[in-house]
Design a protein around this motif. Structure first.
Motif, PDB file in Angstrom:
ATOM      1  N   TYR A 177     -16.798   9.661 -18.328  1.00 40.32           N
ATOM      2  CA  TYR A 177     -16.337  10.365 -19.760  1.00 40.32           C
ATOM      3  C   TYR A 177     -15.173  11.552 -19.134  1.00 40.32           C
ATOM      4  CZ  TYR A 177     -16.555  13.863 -23.365  1.00 40.32           C
ATOM      5  OH  TYR A 177     -16.205  14.774 -24.283  1.00 40.32           O
ATOM      6  N   ALA A 178     -15.778  12.186 -18.063  1.00 37.74           N
ATOM      7  CA  ALA A 178     -14.720  13.246 -17.492  1.00 37.74           C
ATOM      8  C   ALA A 178     -13.370  12.511 -17.337  1.00 37.74           C
ATOM      9  CB  ALA A 178     -15.415  13.833 -16.446  1.00 37.74           C
ATOM     10  N   ALA A 179     -13.343  11.402 -16.597  1.00 43.57           N
ATOM     11  CA  ALA A 179     -12.162  10.990 -16.427  1.00 43.57           C
ATOM     12  C   ALA A 179     -11.237  10.436 -17.495  1.00 43.57           C
ATOM     13  CB  ALA A 179     -12.367   9.765 -15.309  1.00 43.57           C
ATOM     14  N   LEU A 180     -11.938   9.926 -18.481  1.00 41.78           N
ATOM     15  CA  LEU A 180     -11.242   9.075 -19.537  1.00 41.78           C
ATOM     16  C   LEU A 180     -11.104   9.852 -20.780  1.00 41.78           C
ATOM     17  CD1 LEU A 180     -12.914   5.577 -19.075  1.00 41.78           C
ATOM     18  CD2 LEU A 180     -10.565   6.209 -18.416  1.00 41.78           C
ATOM     19  N   GLY A 181     -12.118  11.005 -21.006  1.00 35.63           N
ATOM     20  CA  GLY A 181     -12.159  11.571 -22.183  1.00 35.63           C
ATOM     21  C   GLY A 181     -12.942  10.986 -23.344  1.00 35.63           C
ATOM     22  N   PHE A 182     -13.838  10.006 -22.974  1.00 34.90           N
ATOM     23  CA  PHE A 182     -14.589   9.515 -24.315  1.00 34.90           C
ATOM     24  C   PHE A 182     -15.643   8.496 -23.291  1.00 34.90           C
ATOM     25  CE2 PHE A 182     -13.821   5.046 -25.176  1.00 34.90           C
ATOM     26  CZ  PHE A 182     -12.630   4.671 -24.313  1.00 34.90           C
ATOM     27  N   GLY A 183     -16.657   8.327 -24.073  1.00 29.09           N
ATOM     28  CA  GLY A 183     -17.636   7.389 -23.743  1.00 29.09           C
ATOM     29  C   GLY A 183     -18.493   6.752 -24.842  1.00 29.09           C
ATOM     30  N   LEU A 184     -19.114   5.434 -24.499  1.00 25.47           N
ATOM     31  CA  LEU A 184     -19.716   4.740 -25.662  1.00 25.47           C
ATOM     32  C   LEU A 184     -21.007   4.731 -25.183  1.00 25.47           C
ATOM     33  CD1 LEU A 184     -19.016   3.265 -28.138  1.00 25.47           C
ATOM     34  CD2 LEU A 184     -18.737   1.239 -26.953  1.00 25.47           C
ATOM     35  N   LEU A 185     -21.917   5.043 -26.228  1.00 27.07           N
ATOM     36  CA  LEU A 185     -23.475   4.738 -25.897  1.00 27.07           C
ATOM     37  C   LEU A 185     -23.932   3.735 -26.841  1.00 27.07           C
ATOM     38  CD1 LEU A 185     -24.431   8.436 -26.093  1.00 27.07           C
ATOM     39  CD2 LEU A 185     -24.342   6.899 -24.152  1.00 27.07           C
ATOM     40  N   ARG A 186     -24.926   2.809 -26.592  1.00 24.97           N
ATOM     41  CA  ARG A 186     -25.433   1.646 -27.020  1.00 24.97           C
ATOM     42  C   ARG A 186     -26.777   1.723 -27.497  1.00 24.97           C
ATOM     43  NH1 ARG A 186     -20.955  -2.592 -25.405  1.00 24.97           N
ATOM     44  NH2 ARG A 186     -19.549  -2.357 -27.408  1.00 24.97           N
ATOM     45  N   LYS A 187     -27.570   1.210 -28.127  1.00 29.98           N
ATOM     46  CA  LYS A 187     -28.670   1.165 -28.452  1.00 29.98           C
ATOM     47  C   LYS A 187     -29.652   2.456 -28.916  1.00 29.98           C
ATOM     48  CE  LYS A 187     -29.641  -2.814 -25.548  1.00 29.98           C
ATOM     49  NZ  LYS A 187     -30.374  -3.388 -24.384  1.00 29.98           N
ATOM     50  N   VAL A 188     -28.477   3.339 -29.355  1.00 36.63           N
ATOM     51  CA  VAL A 188     -29.155   4.361 -30.177  1.00 36.63           C
ATOM     52  C   VAL A 188     -29.889   4.181 -31.313  1.00 36.63           C
ATOM     53  CG1 VAL A 188     -28.615   6.616 -31.247  1.00 36.63           C
ATOM     54  CG2 VAL A 188     -27.309   6.093 -29.042  1.00 36.63           C
ATOM     55  N   VAL A 199     -19.562   2.433 -20.914  1.00 32.16           N
ATOM     56  CA  VAL A 199     -20.517   2.272 -21.981  1.00 32.16           C
ATOM     57  C   VAL A 199     -21.682   2.359 -21.221  1.00 32.16           C
ATOM     58  CG1 VAL A 199     -20.355  -0.384 -21.702  1.00 32.16           C
ATOM     59  CG2 VAL A 199     -21.294   0.774 -23.700  1.00 32.16           C
ATOM     60  N   ALA A 200     -22.602   2.708 -21.682  1.00 32.32           N
ATOM     61  CA  ALA A 200     -24.261   2.680 -21.242  1.00 32.32           C
ATOM     62  C   ALA A 200     -24.974   2.620 -22.304  1.00 32.32           C
ATOM     63  CB  ALA A 200     -24.390   4.225 -20.447  1.00 32.32           C
ATOM     64  N   ASP A 201     -26.411   2.014 -22.178  1.00 23.48           N
ATOM     65  CA  ASP A 201     -27.158   2.062 -22.982  1.00 23.48           C
ATOM     66  C   ASP A 201     -28.020   3.499 -23.264  1.00 23.48           C
ATOM     67  OD1 ASP A 201     -26.795  -0.615 -23.861  1.00 23.48           O
ATOM     68  OD2 ASP A 201     -28.543  -1.511 -22.767  1.00 23.48           O
ATOM     69  N   TRP A 202     -28.420   3.947 -24.439  1.00 21.38           N
ATOM     70  CA  TRP A 202     -28.844   5.338 -24.496  1.00 21.38           C
ATOM     71  C   TRP A 202     -30.485   5.177 -23.738  1.00 21.38           C
ATOM     72  CZ3 TRP A 202     -27.925  10.035 -24.351  1.00 21.38           C
ATOM     73  CH2 TRP A 202     -28.518  11.038 -24.962  1.00 21.38           C
ATOM     74  N   PRO A 203     -31.259   4.119 -23.817  1.00 22.89           N
ATOM     75  CA  PRO A 203     -32.375   4.406 -23.453  1.00 22.89           C
ATOM     76  C   PRO A 203     -32.632   4.424 -21.998  1.00 22.89           C
ATOM     77  CG  PRO A 203     -32.537   3.120 -25.257  1.00 22.89           C
ATOM     78  CD  PRO A 203     -31.016   3.270 -24.999  1.00 22.89           C
ATOM     79  N   ALA A 204     -31.480   3.582 -21.403  1.00 24.81           N
ATOM     80  CA  ALA A 204     -31.378   3.378 -19.947  1.00 24.81           C
ATOM     81  C   ALA A 204     -31.034   4.776 -19.294  1.00 24.81           C
ATOM     82  CB  ALA A 204     -30.773   2.195 -19.805  1.00 24.81           C
ATOM     83  N   LEU A 205     -30.068   5.211 -19.927  1.00 22.76           N
ATOM     84  CA  LEU A 205     -29.237   6.503 -19.467  1.00 22.76           C
ATOM     85  C   LEU A 205     -30.320   7.780 -19.471  1.00 22.76           C
ATOM     86  CD1 LEU A 205     -25.810   7.978 -20.809  1.00 22.76           C
ATOM     87  CD2 LEU A 205     -28.058   9.388 -20.728  1.00 22.76           C
ATOM     88  N   LEU A 206     -31.138   7.518 -20.447  1.00 26.35           N
ATOM     89  CA  LEU A 206     -32.349   8.747 -20.404  1.00 26.35           C
ATOM     90  C   LEU A 206     -33.467   8.619 -19.158  1.00 26.35           C
ATOM     91  CD1 LEU A 206     -32.896   9.039 -24.325  1.00 26.35           C
ATOM     92  CD2 LEU A 206     -31.804  10.634 -22.829  1.00 26.35           C
ATOM     93  N   ALA A 207     -33.259   7.270 -18.815  1.00 29.13           N
ATOM     94  CA  ALA A 207     -34.483   7.005 -17.808  1.00 29.13           C
ATOM     95  C   ALA A 207     -33.880   7.212 -16.345  1.00 29.13           C
ATOM     96  CB  ALA A 207     -34.919   5.828 -17.985  1.00 29.13           C
ATOM     97  N   GLY A 223     -29.822  11.014 -38.503  1.00 25.37           N
ATOM     98  CA  GLY A 223     -30.273  12.356 -37.713  1.00 25.37           C
ATOM     99  C   GLY A 223     -30.213  12.090 -36.308  1.00 25.37           C
ATOM    100  N   GLN A 224     -30.210  10.801 -35.800  1.00 22.01           N
ATOM    101  CA  GLN A 224     -30.231  10.292 -34.355  1.00 22.01           C
ATOM    102  C   GLN A 224     -29.183  11.040 -33.864  1.00 22.01           C
ATOM    103  OE1 GLN A 224     -32.243   8.824 -31.696  1.00 22.01           O
ATOM    104  NE2 GLN A 224     -33.859   9.268 -33.337  1.00 22.01           N
ATOM    105  N   GLY A 246     -26.125   1.305 -34.124  1.00 23.43           N
ATOM    106  CA  GLY A 246     -26.601   1.456 -33.007  1.00 23.43           C
ATOM    107  C   GLY A 246     -25.660   2.199 -31.865  1.00 23.43           C
ATOM    108  N   ASP A 247     -24.527   1.942 -31.983  1.00 21.05           N
ATOM    109  CA  ASP A 247     -23.405   2.532 -31.113  1.00 21.05           C
ATOM    110  C   ASP A 247     -23.131   3.843 -31.529  1.00 21.05           C
ATOM    111  OD1 ASP A 247     -23.189  -0.040 -30.285  1.00 21.05           O
ATOM    112  OD2 ASP A 247     -21.223  -0.482 -31.069  1.00 21.05           O
ATOM    113  N   CYS A 248     -22.918   4.715 -30.547  1.00 25.09           N
ATOM    114  CA  CYS A 248     -22.496   5.984 -30.810  1.00 25.09           C
ATOM    115  C   CYS A 248     -21.292   6.252 -29.773  1.00 25.09           C
ATOM    116  CB  CYS A 248     -23.680   6.954 -30.302  1.00 25.09           C
ATOM    117  SG  CYS A 248     -23.108   8.710 -30.688  1.00 25.09           S
ATOM    118  N   VAL A 249     -20.104   6.832 -30.403  1.00 24.43           N
ATOM    119  CA  VAL A 249     -18.857   7.114 -29.614  1.00 24.43           C
ATOM    120  C   VAL A 249     -18.893   8.707 -28.989  1.00 24.43           C
ATOM    121  CG1 VAL A 249     -17.371   6.899 -31.380  1.00 24.43           C
ATOM    122  CG2 VAL A 249     -16.469   6.833 -29.087  1.00 24.43           C
ATOM    123  N   VAL A 250     -18.650   8.970 -27.975  1.00 26.48           N
ATOM    124  CA  VAL A 250     -18.626  10.404 -27.744  1.00 26.48           C
ATOM    125  C   VAL A 250     -17.282  10.693 -27.095  1.00 26.48           C
ATOM    126  CG1 VAL A 250     -19.722  12.117 -26.237  1.00 26.48           C
ATOM    127  CG2 VAL A 250     -21.136  10.062 -26.948  1.00 26.48           C
TER     128      VAL A 250
END
Lengths: 375, 375
Positions: B139-150, B119-127, B155-156, B326-330
């Motif tokens: 993500y590459a190792a597990l095949g998914f990841g979770l983003l928070r605070k989107v 998991v990562a917070d989206w604004p922090a990841l962008l920064a 449309g986001q 606000g959670d987004c699963v990828v």
């Protein structure tokens, strides 16, 4: 006397004997999972409404009868009753002959196709579904098609892409310009000739369809070369079966890298399906990275690679024509390889714009138009 | 005493004996085609500047020497001289051990992963590129990841998709809404539970990555289920090797149809590469169309299909968590299967938005961030 359909249940399985053709010992799971009743499939969208594990493990047929239309009715050990229409049984027969007849049969072509290019005027195609269907059928059979009278305005290629399918955006953007530029990041943006290739084999998935729209073509040279990769693969299969098999089994690494991009993919140069039919060809000399294969296969693989590359250069396979302003060539990227002759940018302008779309939307459109054509 | 690298030319081929490790009889074509000199590869973009057929058919090595850095210099029968750096030789060795070490090694997971979600917070990841790289590695190792605070604005999800890669537009549009609606065209738009599945196996190519962004989750139920399809495939391989092989070899037909769409694709439920490594899993009960395979394989194929479906339902494999607004699963769509528990739309709203992107842009970004991390 006309032979009659007949059916019996033997040891819990349905044995179907159509009036003509071979007998068919039907798999219980297969047959039941094809039940089309409203409890098994959503009547509106056809989606399956149960999961395979919901069926009893020891599912058996308890009775079977021929329906008045020549179809089949089966009563199952869990009490469910399934009806199979005669036409459905015919369309879904599993005999080798029936299965072969359902396979796509691409029309392999050579440079001689130049006399009868699959071509349509874009405004007419937009106005007339029958013309659109005819062009899509040619595209499906040949792996490419030509559109004429596409307005010669920048950006039109993406409009065409979004009408035929959906533009696939990549690191090159929604569309890309093909003209000679200073300090090119890609050889496509120079004036040299390019051997036939498929685009972006370093991408996963590779683009399904490429569009190239001609805006200006004053420069001498720069003719378009197309080669049917499926035809070339079949020639290799015939002339060098062991080499064909190596290219089908052993992938090569492709790569594209620039300051902000690092794309890598492993692809076989030739892909076949479970029936051995060629389904994809990926060939790109410029972005070939390296062969990561067992050392003892390397020399034989390269011999096959050379043989395939030589076939792709046979003059009789090359379809050569000149794109005029307003022409747009639409190519199945994993079949129809494309290249160009060198041109002289000092003696006139040459400007193409291209984009990628996925192939499934074009195939969907063809099947939907076929529905309407039947009614 | 340290063993020395040594090299000799025997019958026109290079025999390389590194100081440690096995001897390597190098394929001439392979070695020459890997020449990195400025005449062979464009120094800027790495593209190959000659075609394979331009190399002499009878290419031979005439001399070879160990370079001061431990690399290799080869003189060829056409006069060309190629240098291979020691590090390059090591990175591109073709021994079984070297090849195995280069393969991707996915981290197989079970429901126990819930304690340490990637998991990562989206604004922090962008920064913070280091945080982005760490999340992409997970993500590459597990095949998914979770983003928070989107941001929980409609449309986001497409904004996130266009930052991680490029949104892939389909007949569902640029993004799609997942909530219960009257007269749904797809079961996803009802309130029923959904077994784990990959999305759109009826599409060619299937989407590489799916994003699901939670805007509202008041309704009781509707928890997210994830299962590692690669792990399930490896369990099937261990418990039922013949069944694994059938699902790997024999494709099933998938289909989606509505008034304007007719999408069809044949896919194997499990895909493996030339090394036998599982590379893709496609499983979708709802859009399963039918098995077009030789009649004599049908019952055995269905037994394997049932076995795989049962493995996918094992409670210990199910990762269950609840998406909050606000959670987004990828999710890597051809690995991480997803589903949901049923929910009660009468007792609160549930609204997700989803979109698809291709996986190669995320992988490219990971490799580019790794470059910077090294410098």
């Amino acid at each position: 006397m006309v032979a009659q359909d007949s059916v019996q249940v033997v040891a819990g399985s349905v044995q179907w004997q159509p009036g003509s053709g071979p007998a068919w010992n039907m798999s219980n799971d297969w047959l039941r999972d094809n039940c089309r009743c409203a409890a098994c499939r959503h009547p509106g969208n056809g989606q399956k409404l149960y999961e395979i594990v919901d069926l009893p493990d020891d599912l058996r047929a308890t009775a079977a009868a021929v329906l008045p239309d020549g179809g089949l009715q089966v009563r199952w050990s869990d009490g469910h009753v399934s009806d199979y229409a005669a036409a459905w049984l015919q369309d879904h027969a599993l005999s080798e002959d029936a299965r072969r007849s359902r396979r796509a049969h691409p029309t392999l072509w050579t440079g001689a196709l130049g006399a009868q290019l699959p071509v349509a005027d874009w405004p007419a195609l937009l106005a007339e579904p029958a013309l659109e269907l005819a062009w899509l059928e040619q595209y499906a059979a040949l792996g490419f098609g030509l559109l004429r009278k596409v307005p010669t305005e920048p950006g039109q290629v993406a409009q065409v892409g979004d009408r035929l399918g959906f533009v696939r955006v990549t690191n090159y953007g929604r569309l890309f310009d093909v003209k000679s530029v200073p300090n090119p990041t890609n050889l496509a943006y120079t004036a040299v000739g390019l051997g036939v290739h498929s685009d972006n084999p370093y991408r996963h998935p590779s683009p399904g369809v490429q569009l190239l729209h001609c805006l200006e073509s004053e420069a001498p040279g720069g003719d378009t070369l197309l080669v049917d990769g499926f035809h070339a693969a079949e020639i290799l299969r015939r002339e060098d079966p062991a080499g064909f098999d190596l290219l089908r089994r052993v992938p090569m690494n492709f790569r594209y890298a620039d300051a902000g991009t690092e794309l890598r993919a492993r692809q076989t140069l030739i892909s076949t399906d479970v029936d051995g039919v060629v389904r994809a060809v990926h060939f790109n000399n410029r972005s070939a990275d390296w062969l990561d294969a067992p050392a003892e296969l390397a020399q034989a693989w390269y011999a096959a690679y050379r043989a395939f590359a030589r076939i792709l250069k046979r003059p009789e396979l090359e379809l050569i024509f000149r794109l005029a302003p307003g022409d747009c060539v639409v190519m199945q990227n994993d079949r129809t390889l494309h290249g160009r002759t060198a041109f002289d940018p000092g003696r006139g302008r040459r400007h193409l714009q291209g984009c990628y779309i996925d192939g499934d939307a074009m195939e969907s459109r063809r099947l939907v138009l076929r529905r309407s054509a039947r009614t």
